[in-house]
Design a protein around this motif. Sequence first.
Motif, PDB file in Angstrom:
ATOM      1  N   UNK A 276       0.850  -1.024  -0.179  1.00 26.92           N
ATOM      2  CA  UNK A 276      -0.118  -0.254   0.123  1.00 26.92           C
ATOM      3  C   UNK A 276       0.930   1.227  -0.038  1.00 26.92           C
ATOM      4  N   UNK A 277       0.648   2.157  -0.880  1.00 29.45           N
ATOM      5  CA  UNK A 277       1.345   3.430  -1.022  1.00 29.45           C
ATOM      6  C   UNK A 277       0.441   4.735  -0.598  1.00 29.45           C
ATOM      7  N   UNK A 278      -0.822   4.778  -0.443  1.00 30.32           N
ATOM      8  CA  UNK A 278      -1.435   5.932  -0.218  1.00 30.32           C
ATOM      9  C   UNK A 278      -2.770   5.358   0.820  1.00 30.32           C
ATOM     10  N   UNK A 279      -3.337   6.566   1.230  1.00 31.62           N
ATOM     11  CA  UNK A 279      -4.410   6.368   2.115  1.00 31.62           C
ATOM     12  C   UNK A 279      -5.723   5.777   1.484  1.00 31.62           C
ATOM     13  N   UNK A 280      -5.936   6.077   0.042  1.00 29.27           N
ATOM     14  CA  UNK A 280      -6.901   5.635  -0.765  1.00 29.27           C
ATOM     15  C   UNK A 280      -6.787   4.280  -0.825  1.00 29.27           C
ATOM     16  N   UNK A 281      -5.645   3.658  -1.021  1.00 27.61           N
ATOM     17  CA  UNK A 281      -5.458   2.220  -1.146  1.00 27.61           C
ATOM     18  C   UNK A 281      -5.706   1.497   0.141  1.00 27.61           C
ATOM     19  N   UNK A 282      -5.506   2.073   1.047  1.00 25.87           N
ATOM     20  CA  UNK A 282      -5.789   1.470   2.450  1.00 25.87           C
ATOM     21  C   UNK A 282      -7.235   1.393   2.881  1.00 25.87           C
ATOM     22  N   UNK A 283      -7.914   2.476   2.529  1.00 22.17           N
ATOM     23  CA  UNK A 283      -9.435   2.483   2.663  1.00 22.17           C
ATOM     24  C   UNK A 283     -10.252   1.549   1.810  1.00 22.17           C
ATOM     25  N   UNK A 284      -9.594   1.354   0.497  1.00 22.73           N
ATOM     26  CA  UNK A 284     -10.291   0.384  -0.455  1.00 22.73           C
ATOM     27  C   UNK A 284      -9.850  -0.912   0.106  1.00 22.73           C
ATOM     28  N   UNK A 285      -8.706  -1.132   0.422  1.00 23.28           N
ATOM     29  CA  UNK A 285      -8.562  -2.482   1.272  1.00 23.28           C
ATOM     30  C   UNK A 285      -9.452  -2.818   2.158  1.00 23.28           C
ATOM     31  N   UNK A 286      -9.801  -1.883   2.951  1.00 26.47           N
ATOM     32  CA  UNK A 286     -10.655  -2.338   4.350  1.00 26.47           C
ATOM     33  C   UNK A 286     -11.966  -2.684   3.737  1.00 26.47           C
ATOM     34  N   UNK A 287     -12.640  -1.677   2.913  1.00 28.91           N
ATOM     35  CA  UNK A 287     -14.006  -1.931   2.157  1.00 28.91           C
ATOM     36  C   UNK A 287     -13.938  -3.161   1.571  1.00 28.91           C
ATOM     37  N   UNK A 288     -13.209  -3.411   0.746  1.00 28.21           N
ATOM     38  CA  UNK A 288     -13.077  -5.083   0.090  1.00 28.21           C
ATOM     39  C   UNK A 288     -12.902  -6.267   0.776  1.00 28.21           C
ATOM     40  N   UNK A 289     -12.146  -5.824   1.986  1.00 27.00           N
ATOM     41  CA  UNK A 289     -12.009  -6.894   3.146  1.00 27.00           C
ATOM     42  C   UNK A 289     -13.581  -7.337   3.437  1.00 27.00           C
ATOM     43  N   UNK A 290     -14.289  -6.245   4.128  1.00 25.86           N
ATOM     44  CA  UNK A 290     -15.558  -6.453   4.607  1.00 25.86           C
ATOM     45  C   UNK A 290     -16.599  -7.129   3.621  1.00 25.86           C
ATOM     46  N   UNK A 291     -16.132  -6.334   2.377  1.00 26.69           N
ATOM     47  CA  UNK A 291     -17.270  -6.958   1.353  1.00 26.69           C
ATOM     48  C   UNK A 291     -17.103  -8.514   1.011  1.00 26.69           C
ATOM     49  N   UNK A 292     -15.926  -8.986   1.025  1.00 24.06           N
ATOM     50  CA  UNK A 292     -15.705 -10.266   0.764  1.00 24.06           C
ATOM     51  C   UNK A 292     -15.797 -11.119   2.052  1.00 24.06           C
ATOM     52  N   UNK A 293     -15.922 -10.694   3.021  1.00 26.49           N
ATOM     53  CA  UNK A 293     -15.899 -11.332   4.409  1.00 26.49           C
ATOM     54  C   UNK A 293     -15.125 -12.671   4.594  1.00 26.49           C
TER      55      UNK A 293
END
Length: 554
Positions: A276-293
């Motif tokens: 991860x190189x940016x805060x946007x990538x970190x937020x996206x990773x968090x959302x996708x992790x919750x989405x795929x469960x």
Amino acid sequence: RQWLQMSQSSCEQLQCLVNNILDYNLGSAGKMKLELSDFDLQTVFEDTFKLVSTLGTEKNLEFVCFHDRNISWKVHGDAFRIRQIMLNLLSNSIKFTEKGEVTFRIQLLQTEPEATKRTVRLTIQDTGIGMSEPCVLKLFKRFTKADNNNPHCSSVQRLGSSGLGLAITLQLVELMGGTIEVTSSVGVGSTFAVTLELSPPQNVLESPQQEFCSDHVNFRSAYIILVASNSMLRFLQETLSFWGCTNVSSFSCLKVAMSHAHATNNETPMIIIQSISSMEELVEASKLQKEYGQSVLAGKWVVLTPLDYAGVARGMQDTHWRVLQKPVRDVSLLNCLSYLQRLNDDWMAQKGSILVVEDCPTTQMVVRKILESNGYTVDVAENGVEAMKALYSSPYMLCIVDAAMPVKDGLQTTIQMRELEDAETLPIIAVSISVPSCQLLMDNGANEFFVKPLNKCDLLASGTDFRILAVDDNPVNLKVLLQMLRVLGYKDVVTCNNGKLGVETVSDAYHEGKPFTFIFMDHDSERAVEAGMSSTMSKPITFEKLRTVLSTIN
């Protein structure tokens, strides 16, 4: 505050200029001398690279270290001056690189053990503004800045430079009998290659890199998914290949990687490594992790973040990942992946293993006999170095550490154990003939101590037939309590992460005719006794507190 920051920056630039002038004058007068000693070159370059990488965090630059992993990096030379060369070149690359990456590769060109010289090559490559050929030709002249005839170098004056750093670097390289080469392209970037002639070490050095090896890698069978690009992806691929990992897939897009992970057969242990190189990538990773469960969380997730985002990543709610700060060291990644694979292998099923770190054969025999006769599996290490090797290769429920040992004593061993992510909650018992020695280990991470000679009452406790329920929403607290109870002989322990589940568990146990003997409940201490609890115990949990509470209730 702004004026103070400007004053501080000006003072630091002036100090740097004065130091550069003094170094340059020493070199010009032939009075600069080398202070030779044995040292580990890999440790020097990793520490230096990590130090300068903090300078580029605001630019979101990627920092990657490459090195040969199957050779010894013990050399004899001037570690301080080599570090100065690295600092000058790396700082220069970071200063003139606005986006992209800075990579550092170290190679040993002469690898024969009997060779009288060791030729080392250091290569620093960036994706910065670059230079034209006329600029490169005058690059190492004192008080000269390579900004002429280069339309991309308009930021040089703004960024600031004394014009002495590279001139001093050239002096140091030539003082060591080496050479420096530069290739650059305007708008593309620059590459600095330094070749140094060093000597083999005069003495045998202990290196942190000797305390682990690829033979201890337990995650070769796991399916590893990489989400990275460019140099970081090459670094991860090289590292995993060296460790013998063949089941690896690479993606540049996290969403595509997550879809692939979701569709993968979960019978194979899976580990996701994302850079991860940016805060946007970190937020996206968090959302996708919750989405795929749970379909993805059945595997394990590692995020590699810059310094600025490491704390944020660790503090994000409802996320299930391990965080490593970039630039990533081999040993940190190895420890992390080994720990995750132990979870895949059901670490708690191996709950009977105890590591005894003791150099005295008599004490080794006594402790081993007591523990093995009560059903525990015992491994013995004669010093701290052997203990660290054992921890890298196997999980343990408890570690008993002698304070006085050769090679690496109990204090050094305890401190190093606590630096391992997967040993942060490992119960450590210090043993010594004196209380002050034990107390010193307690102050540096040990949980309990016994004074020699050891006896069965110290090492074991009654109560193995009791059932215990532990209720706490903090998984770290549950893990600590679970391990300590098992060390004290309480093997039938059930855990819950909330009160509702705890009530249901107690009810089910009662109707099944297997009620709990003790219940440990996370609570508000002021209301605990009023609500009906028999006793209270403050955190952090220790062996002494546990013994006191259990004996009182008993």
